[in-house]
Motif scaffolding. Structure first.
Motif, PDB file in Angstrom:
ATOM      1  N   ALA A  40       0.828  -1.209   0.000  1.00  0.00           N
ATOM      2  CA  ALA A  40       0.000   0.000   0.000  1.00  0.00           C
ATOM      3  C   ALA A  40       0.862   1.259   0.000  1.00  0.00           C
ATOM      4  O   ALA A  40       0.570   2.224  -0.722  1.00  0.00           O
ATOM      5  CB  ALA A  40      -0.928  -0.003   1.218  1.00  0.00           C
ATOM      6  N   ARG A  41       1.921   1.255   0.760  1.00  0.00           N
ATOM      7  CA  ARG A  41       2.813   2.411   0.831  1.00  0.00           C
ATOM      8  C   ARG A  41       3.458   2.679  -0.522  1.00  0.00           C
ATOM      9  O   ARG A  41       3.534   3.826  -0.980  1.00  0.00           O
ATOM     10  CB  ARG A  41       3.875   2.160   1.908  1.00  0.00           C
ATOM     11  N   ALA A  42       3.896   1.637  -1.203  1.00  0.00           N
ATOM     12  CA  ALA A  42       4.520   1.792  -2.520  1.00  0.00           C
ATOM     13  C   ALA A  42       3.525   2.330  -3.544  1.00  0.00           C
ATOM     14  O   ALA A  42       3.852   3.217  -4.342  1.00  0.00           O
ATOM     15  CB  ALA A  42       5.105   0.455  -2.990  1.00  0.00           C
ATOM     16  N   VAL A  43       2.306   1.814  -3.529  1.00  0.00           N
ATOM     17  CA  VAL A  43       1.282   2.280  -4.470  1.00  0.00           C
ATOM     18  C   VAL A  43       0.976   3.760  -4.207  1.00  0.00           C
ATOM     19  O   VAL A  43       0.947   4.570  -5.138  1.00  0.00           O
ATOM     20  CB  VAL A  43      -0.005   1.426  -4.364  1.00  0.00           C
ATOM     21  N   CYS A  44       0.763   4.113  -2.960  1.00  0.00           N
ATOM     22  CA  CYS A  44       0.427   5.504  -2.626  1.00  0.00           C
ATOM     23  C   CYS A  44       1.553   6.467  -2.980  1.00  0.00           C
ATOM     24  O   CYS A  44       1.293   7.622  -3.318  1.00  0.00           O
ATOM     25  CB  CYS A  44       0.073   5.619  -1.146  1.00  0.00           C
ATOM     26  N   ALA A  45       2.796   5.991  -2.935  1.00  0.00           N
ATOM     27  CA  ALA A  45       3.950   6.829  -3.259  1.00  0.00           C
ATOM     28  C   ALA A  45       4.229   6.836  -4.761  1.00  0.00           C
ATOM     29  O   ALA A  45       5.117   7.552  -5.219  1.00  0.00           O
ATOM     30  CB  ALA A  45       5.179   6.342  -2.504  1.00  0.00           C
ATOM     31  N   GLY A  46       3.491   6.032  -5.516  1.00  0.00           N
ATOM     32  CA  GLY A  46       3.727   5.947  -6.953  1.00  0.00           C
ATOM     33  C   GLY A  46       4.984   5.170  -7.294  1.00  0.00           C
ATOM     34  O   GLY A  46       5.523   5.284  -8.396  1.00  0.00           O
ATOM     35  N   ASP A  47       5.464   4.365  -6.370  1.00  0.00           N
ATOM     36  CA  ASP A  47       6.665   3.544  -6.579  1.00  0.00           C
ATOM     37  C   ASP A  47       6.232   2.214  -7.198  1.00  0.00           C
ATOM     38  O   ASP A  47       6.173   1.182  -6.544  1.00  0.00           O
ATOM     39  CB  ASP A  47       7.380   3.337  -5.246  1.00  0.00           C
ATOM     40  N   TRP A  48       5.914   2.264  -8.494  1.00  0.00           N
ATOM     41  CA  TRP A  48       5.354   1.101  -9.171  1.00  0.00           C
ATOM     42  C   TRP A  48       6.307  -0.075  -9.272  1.00  0.00           C
ATOM     43  O   TRP A  48       5.867  -1.223  -9.129  1.00  0.00           O
ATOM     44  CB  TRP A  48       4.770   1.504 -10.524  1.00  0.00           C
ATOM     45  N   PRO A  49       7.602   0.120  -9.492  1.00  0.00           N
ATOM     46  CA  PRO A  49       8.490  -1.054  -9.513  1.00  0.00           C
ATOM     47  C   PRO A  49       8.430  -1.837  -8.190  1.00  0.00           C
ATOM     48  O   PRO A  49       8.361  -3.068  -8.195  1.00  0.00           O
ATOM     49  CB  PRO A  49       9.879  -0.458  -9.754  1.00  0.00           C
ATOM     50  N   THR A  50       8.433  -1.115  -7.085  1.00  0.00           N
ATOM     51  CA  THR A  50       8.345  -1.787  -5.785  1.00  0.00           C
ATOM     52  C   THR A  50       6.970  -2.411  -5.598  1.00  0.00           C
ATOM     53  O   THR A  50       6.853  -3.554  -5.136  1.00  0.00           O
ATOM     54  CB  THR A  50       8.642  -0.797  -4.641  1.00  0.00           C
ATOM     55  N   ALA A  51       5.927  -1.685  -5.977  1.00  0.00           N
ATOM     56  CA  ALA A  51       4.562  -2.220  -5.851  1.00  0.00           C
ATOM     57  C   ALA A  51       4.405  -3.500  -6.666  1.00  0.00           C
ATOM     58  O   ALA A  51       3.827  -4.479  -6.174  1.00  0.00           O
ATOM     59  CB  ALA A  51       3.546  -1.177  -6.289  1.00  0.00           C
ATOM     60  N   TYR A  52       4.922  -3.507  -7.883  1.00  0.00           N
ATOM     61  CA  TYR A  52       4.818  -4.710  -8.711  1.00  0.00           C
ATOM     62  C   TYR A  52       5.616  -5.867  -8.121  1.00  0.00           C
ATOM     63  O   TYR A  52       5.173  -7.014  -8.140  1.00  0.00           O
ATOM     64  CB  TYR A  52       5.278  -4.431 -10.137  1.00  0.00           C
ATOM     65  N   ALA A  53       6.803  -5.565  -7.594  1.00  0.00           N
ATOM     66  CA  ALA A  53       7.628  -6.619  -7.001  1.00  0.00           C
ATOM     67  C   ALA A  53       6.940  -7.239  -5.786  1.00  0.00           C
ATOM     68  O   ALA A  53       6.904  -8.464  -5.642  1.00  0.00           O
ATOM     69  CB  ALA A  53       8.994  -6.057  -6.610  1.00  0.00           C
ATOM     70  N   ILE A  54       6.393  -6.401  -4.924  1.00  0.00           N
ATOM     71  CA  ILE A  54       5.682  -6.915  -3.752  1.00  0.00           C
ATOM     72  C   ILE A  54       4.416  -7.643  -4.193  1.00  0.00           C
ATOM     73  O   ILE A  54       4.093  -8.717  -3.681  1.00  0.00           O
ATOM     74  CB  ILE A  54       5.354  -5.781  -2.760  1.00  0.00           C
ATOM     75  N   GLY A  55       3.693  -7.077  -5.148  1.00  0.00           N
ATOM     76  CA  GLY A  55       2.490  -7.725  -5.665  1.00  0.00           C
ATOM     77  C   GLY A  55       2.781  -9.101  -6.232  1.00  0.00           C
ATOM     78  O   GLY A  55       2.017 -10.044  -6.007  1.00  0.00           O
ATOM     79  N   ASP A  56       3.896  -9.223  -6.954  1.00  0.00           N
ATOM     80  CA  ASP A  56       4.281 -10.537  -7.476  1.00  0.00           C
ATOM     81  C   ASP A  56       4.495 -11.528  -6.340  1.00  0.00           C
ATOM     82  O   ASP A  56       4.068 -12.674  -6.417  1.00  0.00           O
ATOM     83  CB  ASP A  56       5.554 -10.438  -8.310  1.00  0.00           C
ATOM     84  N   ARG A  57       5.142 -11.080  -5.304  1.00  0.00           N
ATOM     85  CA  ARG A  57       5.427 -11.958  -4.166  1.00  0.00           C
ATOM     86  C   ARG A  57       4.137 -12.385  -3.463  1.00  0.00           C
ATOM     87  O   ARG A  57       4.030 -13.503  -2.972  1.00  0.00           O
ATOM     88  CB  ARG A  57       6.346 -11.219  -3.191  1.00  0.00           C
ATOM     89  N   LEU A  58       3.165 -11.479  -3.437  1.00  0.00           N
ATOM     90  CA  LEU A  58       1.896 -11.776  -2.768  1.00  0.00           C
ATOM     91  C   LEU A  58       0.856 -12.380  -3.707  1.00  0.00           C
ATOM     92  O   LEU A  58      -0.245 -12.719  -3.272  1.00  0.00           O
ATOM     93  CB  LEU A  58       1.307 -10.483  -2.170  1.00  0.00           C
TER      94      LEU A  58
END
Length: 66
Positions: A40-58
């Motif tokens: 959620a923090r990555a998405v809200c910050a617009g940090d899409w590479p991190t959001a995608y990486a965490i999303g892949d893991r989850l």
């Protein structure tokens, strides 16, 4: 007493042999460790590479809704 092997498919090498009465407790503890707040923090910050990486893991996809 029968034990059941629970395997966490998101984290390699994590399994537990538990009786039926401990399945909920075991899986709930594993779910509590997930990095949902980081996602959620990555998405809200617009940090899409991190959001995608965490999303892949989850095993979760996140995108901007139209």
């Amino acid at each position: 007493m029968t034990n059941y092997r629970i395997t966490d498919r998101l984290h390699e090498q994590r399994t537990a042999d538990v009786p039926c009465s401990q399945i909920v407790t075991t899986v709930a503890a594993w779910l509590a460790e997930l990095r949902v707040e980081d996602l959620a923090r990555a998405v809200c910050a617009g940090d899409w590479p991190t959001a995608y990486a965490i999303g892949d893991r989850l095993s979760v996809d996140v995108s901007v809704a139209a």
